[in-house]
Motif scaffolding. Structure first.
Motif, PDB file in Angstrom:
ATOM      1  N   THR A 281       3.548   5.717   5.190  1.00 31.50           N
ATOM      2  CA  THR A 281       4.184   6.096   6.288  1.00 31.50           C
ATOM      3  C   THR A 281       4.236   5.149   7.562  1.00 31.50           C
ATOM      4  O   THR A 281       3.262   4.409   7.524  1.00 31.50           O
ATOM      5  CB  THR A 281       3.350   7.526   6.678  1.00 31.50           C
ATOM      6  OG1 THR A 281       2.089   7.237   7.295  1.00 31.50           O
ATOM      7  CG2 THR A 281       3.486   8.559   5.585  1.00 31.50           C
ATOM      8  N   PRO A 282       4.977   5.475   8.532  1.00 31.84           N
ATOM      9  CA  PRO A 282       5.011   4.413   9.725  1.00 31.84           C
ATOM     10  C   PRO A 282       3.512   4.430  10.318  1.00 31.84           C
ATOM     11  O   PRO A 282       3.232   3.406  10.647  1.00 31.84           O
ATOM     12  CB  PRO A 282       5.751   5.133  10.694  1.00 31.84           C
ATOM     13  CG  PRO A 282       6.936   5.791   9.826  1.00 31.84           C
ATOM     14  CD  PRO A 282       6.128   6.190   8.652  1.00 31.84           C
ATOM     15  N   SER A 283       2.838   5.372  10.284  1.00 36.42           N
ATOM     16  CA  SER A 283       1.498   5.505  11.053  1.00 36.42           C
ATOM     17  C   SER A 283       0.385   4.815  10.214  1.00 36.42           C
ATOM     18  O   SER A 283      -0.262   4.048  10.696  1.00 36.42           O
ATOM     19  CB  SER A 283       0.973   6.925  11.036  1.00 36.42           C
ATOM     20  OG  SER A 283       2.004   7.880  12.039  1.00 36.42           O
ATOM     21  N   GLN A 284       0.659   4.938   8.893  1.00 35.36           N
ATOM     22  CA  GLN A 284      -0.276   4.343   8.006  1.00 35.36           C
ATOM     23  C   GLN A 284      -0.152   2.706   7.661  1.00 35.36           C
ATOM     24  O   GLN A 284      -1.200   1.915   7.912  1.00 35.36           O
ATOM     25  CB  GLN A 284      -0.184   4.949   6.415  1.00 35.36           C
ATOM     26  CG  GLN A 284      -0.932   4.214   5.273  1.00 35.36           C
ATOM     27  CD  GLN A 284      -2.391   4.681   5.284  1.00 35.36           C
ATOM     28  OE1 GLN A 284      -2.734   5.291   6.165  1.00 35.36           O
ATOM     29  NE2 GLN A 284      -3.204   3.830   4.566  1.00 35.36           N
ATOM     30  N   HIS A 285       1.248   2.371   7.980  1.00 38.66           N
ATOM     31  CA  HIS A 285       1.754   0.922   8.206  1.00 38.66           C
ATOM     32  C   HIS A 285       0.987   0.410   9.357  1.00 38.66           C
ATOM     33  O   HIS A 285       0.374  -0.663   9.219  1.00 38.66           O
ATOM     34  CB  HIS A 285       3.039   0.923   7.945  1.00 38.66           C
ATOM     35  CG  HIS A 285       3.391  -0.451   8.227  1.00 38.66           C
ATOM     36  ND1 HIS A 285       3.596  -1.448   7.087  1.00 38.66           N
ATOM     37  CD2 HIS A 285       3.772  -1.349   9.120  1.00 38.66           C
ATOM     38  CE1 HIS A 285       4.004  -2.448   7.270  1.00 38.66           C
ATOM     39  NE2 HIS A 285       4.041  -2.724   8.672  1.00 38.66           N
ATOM     40  N   ARG A 286       1.155   1.099  10.316  1.00 38.15           N
ATOM     41  CA  ARG A 286       0.572   0.504  11.600  1.00 38.15           C
ATOM     42  C   ARG A 286      -0.860   0.467  11.596  1.00 38.15           C
ATOM     43  O   ARG A 286      -1.518  -0.655  12.193  1.00 38.15           O
ATOM     44  CB  ARG A 286       1.098   1.564  12.773  1.00 38.15           C
ATOM     45  CG  ARG A 286       0.616   1.191  14.453  1.00 38.15           C
ATOM     46  CD  ARG A 286       1.594   0.106  14.719  1.00 38.15           C
ATOM     47  NE  ARG A 286       1.033  -0.494  15.989  1.00 38.15           N
ATOM     48  CZ  ARG A 286       0.408  -1.521  16.155  1.00 38.15           C
ATOM     49  NH1 ARG A 286       0.300  -2.535  15.164  1.00 38.15           N
ATOM     50  NH2 ARG A 286       0.121  -2.148  17.407  1.00 38.15           N
ATOM     51  N   ILE A 287      -1.550   1.502  11.129  1.00 37.47           N
ATOM     52  CA  ILE A 287      -2.886   1.525  11.090  1.00 37.47           C
ATOM     53  C   ILE A 287      -3.416   0.059  10.375  1.00 37.47           C
ATOM     54  O   ILE A 287      -4.343  -0.592  10.393  1.00 37.47           O
ATOM     55  CB  ILE A 287      -3.769   2.703  10.660  1.00 37.47           C
ATOM     56  CG1 ILE A 287      -3.538   3.778  11.416  1.00 37.47           C
ATOM     57  CG2 ILE A 287      -5.212   2.645  10.322  1.00 37.47           C
ATOM     58  CD1 ILE A 287      -3.374   5.189  11.163  1.00 37.47           C
ATOM     59  N   MET A 288      -2.783   0.035   9.144  1.00 31.90           N
ATOM     60  CA  MET A 288      -3.176  -1.156   8.139  1.00 31.90           C
ATOM     61  C   MET A 288      -2.858  -2.248   8.666  1.00 31.90           C
ATOM     62  O   MET A 288      -3.847  -3.392   8.582  1.00 31.90           O
ATOM     63  CB  MET A 288      -2.595  -1.002   6.907  1.00 31.90           C
ATOM     64  CG  MET A 288      -3.032   0.353   5.895  1.00 31.90           C
ATOM     65  SD  MET A 288      -1.942   0.750   4.738  1.00 31.90           S
ATOM     66  CE  MET A 288      -2.502  -0.640   3.472  1.00 31.90           C
ATOM     67  N   GLU A 289      -1.854  -2.579   9.521  1.00 29.40           N
ATOM     68  CA  GLU A 289      -1.350  -3.772  10.264  1.00 29.40           C
ATOM     69  C   GLU A 289      -2.608  -3.936  11.261  1.00 29.40           C
ATOM     70  O   GLU A 289      -3.184  -5.095  11.363  1.00 29.40           O
ATOM     71  CB  GLU A 289      -0.038  -3.427  11.036  1.00 29.40           C
ATOM     72  CG  GLU A 289       0.453  -4.687  11.360  1.00 29.40           C
ATOM     73  CD  GLU A 289       1.854  -4.300  12.049  1.00 29.40           C
ATOM     74  OE1 GLU A 289       2.963  -3.991  11.532  1.00 29.40           O
ATOM     75  OE2 GLU A 289       2.004  -4.092  13.364  1.00 29.40           O
ATOM     76  N   ARG A 290      -2.737  -2.876  11.911  1.00 31.17           N
ATOM     77  CA  ARG A 290      -4.057  -3.097  12.969  1.00 31.17           C
ATOM     78  C   ARG A 290      -5.336  -3.695  12.259  1.00 31.17           C
ATOM     79  O   ARG A 290      -6.125  -4.137  12.807  1.00 31.17           O
ATOM     80  CB  ARG A 290      -4.345  -1.956  13.916  1.00 31.17           C
ATOM     81  CG  ARG A 290      -3.205  -1.790  14.812  1.00 31.17           C
ATOM     82  CD  ARG A 290      -3.340  -0.499  15.512  1.00 31.17           C
ATOM     83  NE  ARG A 290      -4.577  -0.544  16.161  1.00 31.17           N
ATOM     84  CZ  ARG A 290      -5.084   0.609  16.866  1.00 31.17           C
ATOM     85  NH1 ARG A 290      -4.029   1.688  17.073  1.00 31.17           N
ATOM     86  NH2 ARG A 290      -6.032   0.856  17.354  1.00 31.17           N
TER      87      ARG A 290
END
Lengths: 391, 84, 269
Positions: free
Chosen positions: C150-159
């Protein structure tokens, strides 16, 4: 090959440890309070909450606060430590873990998400690090000396019972020598609001199997057993003689009126143990207090046991419904019923459900011979599990 | 009333995520549950939310006003009688 | 312990129309993207196999579960301040939703559990299936894995800095396995080994390959992107390699600090 239970550990709203839990139950004291005190929510609903903050739990176990473990992991560690202290574990052998949870580190994720949805560069990553279910299993393994195979199951409210089943299989196949099995779940705004949105939370203390029941109360806790092969155990609490997981295949959240899944799971567990329905000394029912569950479970009891339903009760009036942990908490109580010769009353019961006319245990019984206990755990997705413990 | 019926159908399609169903497809007098539109107990919970969210009509559960949950028509009538 | 693999399907290979695979519109309309993708993969996997209703175990695996529904409900709690919440995303966020939906679609009352053990989820499900077969508890089992990004999961993993070497990913894979060989059997699972310590490519080949012609898929999961059950795709690839004539495939997976798992897939016989 026989599988035996050699250790038990429990945490619930009644307190930490077997002694506190049994003492409260024998005195008829419920752990359910009118309002959540620690949980961050605006809902004014009764819950079974352990009145120790995450900071206090870290301190109690002796884990540095900087470790920032989820509440689910902390509750699990407490119960697993108690279970493992029941015997002298030979750590040169393979000590495995099958844990379960329904929300994992949701208590921390909720803090994270509040900030994150405002601005996705904010929210502390350490609050989301423990979100997944396996994170609590990893933390338990790390702090309790698990040195072999470990896994995590999640099948909603039957999770811990399925963890018990999985652990027994690992012993039979000689993959582990000891296996810690059970479940843990902390209260969270996620689950409280979830069950509220399904309109199955009672605003008063829950009344399992009562004609006027109006829903469940959520609880939190953890319950774990140590299982071993009988020939490897010096002494034991009781045998795990039968178990089964079956599916109701009726509806995503509701149980069938005939209790198909429950009936199949209970019958299979008895068959596996070569026992007859009449051999059951006590049933620790799933008995959540919702209209649907208790009706369906009662129907299944009548189908399997006919006119002679064994003494039964739901202990959720004491602990609340601890979701994934429920099967573990109630497995511990079932094992203790055999070991200590006791049967537990069903709180807040007054009137039988007219269609079934079943009356649960109403008084705490001590010094009785309890040869076998059947314990039920049912979850969303039609997931129905029964465990059968015998002397 | 006609406007309310249309609006209610739109809310049902939107909130219940009714795939490929248009306002015209929903028979105002046909049963919502079982044979008609084929809704179930979870939809009943969502309809309770629609009543409260858009019309300020509060219900503790669908059994409380069971006859009102029969069709779009009965729902609309119930809203007319109880809206604030 | 051994079992036969009759069919493996990935979400990308599903060719039938979703309306044929999940005929009830009432069921479809509540399903999130990952549930639709996993359930259709499961049904397509069962569909081509004879006696489709005689499955005696359904074992699913997911590292993340139904993320989009979990996020949606969590967001609603915060935004709507715990008031007037729609129950559907809560119900569908449960980890065993996919397994439950498969049972519901087929009115199947058999054993049905879900493993949620990060990068080991699929292998744990497969081990459970093989133990059931060895114990004579099951003959025909559906084993599958799914995860959604999901976009949130992607963002968290990116961070968290996880995409430096690898892209993100998601997917679903289901396999139909049996205790005995069937005319459809394509390969067999010979061994699953959960290691306590990592092995190098050479060590792994030396320890597990039974001949020099064996093929090693070493940490190939990155081919499919970074998600916990990506190794189910390596499993699917191993079965294809066997179909193409390779005698033995060793799959080695070590993911984000989890202890490694080794699978040995062989040709029949």
């Amino acid at each position: 090959m026989g599988i035996v239970v050699t250790g038990v550990g429990i945490v619930s709203a009644l307190g930490i440890g077997v002694e506190k839990n049994l003492a409260a139950i024998s005195l008829g004291e419920s752990g359910i309070s009118a309002l959540p005190k620690l949980l961050r929510t605006t809902n004014k609903l009764p819950v079974g909450e352990l009145r120790l903050s995450n900071e206090e739990l870290h301190a109690l176990i002796g884990i540095p606060i900087e470790e920032h473990l989820s509440r689910t992991a902390l509750l699990g560690i407490l119960a697993v430590k108690e279970a493992m202290a029941c015997i002298d574990i030979d750590f040169s052998k393979r000590v495995g873990l099958v844990s379960s949870t329904s929300v994992g580190g949701m208590d921390l994720t909720e803090h994270f998400f509040e900030k994150f949805i405002e601005d996705d560069t904010t929210g502390r990553l350490r609050d989301v690090r423990m979100h997944d279910c396996a994170a609590s299993t990893e933390a338990i393994a790390r702090y309790c000396g698990i040195n072999s195979y470990k896994t995590t199951l999640s099948t909603a409210c039957s999770s811990a019972a399925n963890a018990v089943i999985a652990g027994a299989k690992l012993l039979k196949h000689n993959i582990v020598d000891y296996v810690v099995v059970g479940g843990t779940d902390a209260l969270s705004a996620f689950t409280l609001n979830g069950f509220k949105s399904l309109m199955i939370l009672d605003e008063k203390p829950c009344r399992p199997f009562d004609a006027t029941r109006a829903g469940l109360n959520l609880g939190e806790g953890a319950g774990y057993l140590i299982l071993q092969r009988e020939e490897d155990a010096k002494s034991y609490y009781c045998h795990l003689s039968g178990y089964s997981n079956r599916n109701d295949a009726h509806h995503q959240t509701a149980s069938s009126a005939e209790g198909n899944g429950a009936y199949l799971a209970m019958s299979d567990a008895l068959k596996m143990a070569n026992m007859l329905p009449a051999d059951v000394s006590y049933i620790n029912a799933h008995g959540t207090g919702t209209g649907n569950n208790d009706a369906s479970e009662s129907a299944a009891f009548l189908r399997l046991f006919g006119d002679s339903v064994p003494p039964f009760s739901s202990t959720k009036g004491y602990t609340g419904h601890t979701l994934a942990a429920a099967g573990g908490v109630e497995a511990v109580l079932s094992v203790l019923a055999i070991k200590k010769g006791c049967r537990y009353p069903n709180l807040n019961f007054a009137t039988p459900i007219p269609e079934y006319g079943l009356i649960p245990m109403l008084k705490y019984e001590n010094d009785v011979l309890v040869n076998s206990v059947l314990t039920n755990s049912f979850g969303f997705g039609g997931n129905c599990s029964s465990l059968l413990f015998t002397r | 009333m006609e406007q309310l019926v249309k609006e209610l159908k739109e809310h049902l399609i939107e909130e219940l995520n009714l795939e490929e169903i248009t306002v015209e497809d929903i028979d105002t007098e046909a049963p919502l549950f079982g044979d008609g539109l084929g809704l179930d107990s979870i939809d009943a919970l969502e309809i309770i939310l629609i009543l409260e969210k858009y019309y300020g009509v509060k219900l503790a559960n669908s059994a409380e006003a069971k006859p009102a949950f029969y069709s779009v028509k009965t729902l609309a009538e119930y809203i007319m009688q109880n809206r604030k | 312990m051994r079992c036969y693999i009759n069919r493996v399907i990935t979400a990308e290979e599903v060719s039938s129309d979703i309306k044929l695979l999940i005929p009830d519109a009432g069921v479809r309309r509540r399903m999130s993207r990952v549930i639709k993708s996993a359930v259709t993969t499961a049904v397509e996997c069962m569909g081509a196999v004879e006696e489709i209703d005689s499955l005696d175990a359904i074992i699913t695996a997911t590292g993340w579960g139904c993320l989009a529904d979990s996020e949606r409900f969590l967001r609603n709690i915060i935004v709507d301040k715990e008031q007037l919440l729609n129950p559907t995303p809560f119900i569908q966020s449960t980890f065993n939703t996919v397994g439950g939906q498969i049972a519901l679609l087929r009115h199947n009352h058999c054993y049905n559990v879900t493993y949620v053990n990060r990068s080991h989820s699929f292998e744990d499900a497969l081990l459970d299936a093989m133990m059931r077969i060895a114990d004579g508890e099951s003959e025909k089992i559906l084993v599958g894995a799914f995860d959604e990004q999901t976009p949130s999961q992607h963002r968290i993993m990116e961070r968290m800095g996880l995409f430096r070497k690898c892209n993100d990913g998601e997917g679903a894979v289901f396999a139909h396995i049996t205790a005995t060989q069937t005319p459809e059997s394509k390969a067999q699972v010979e061994k699953i080994d959960f290691l306590q310590h990592p092995l190098s490519e050479e060590e792994c080949f030396a320890r597990y390959a039974s001949s020099d012609s064996s093929k090693l898929l070493y940490n190939n999961y990155s081919e499919y992107g970074l998600f916990p059950t990506s190794s189910a795709y390596c499993f699917a690839k191993a079965v294809k390699l066997i179909q193409d004539g390779v005698k033995e495939v060793v799959v080695y997976k070590e993911y984000l600090g989890d202890t490694p798992v080794v699978l040995i897939i062989r040709c029949i016989g």
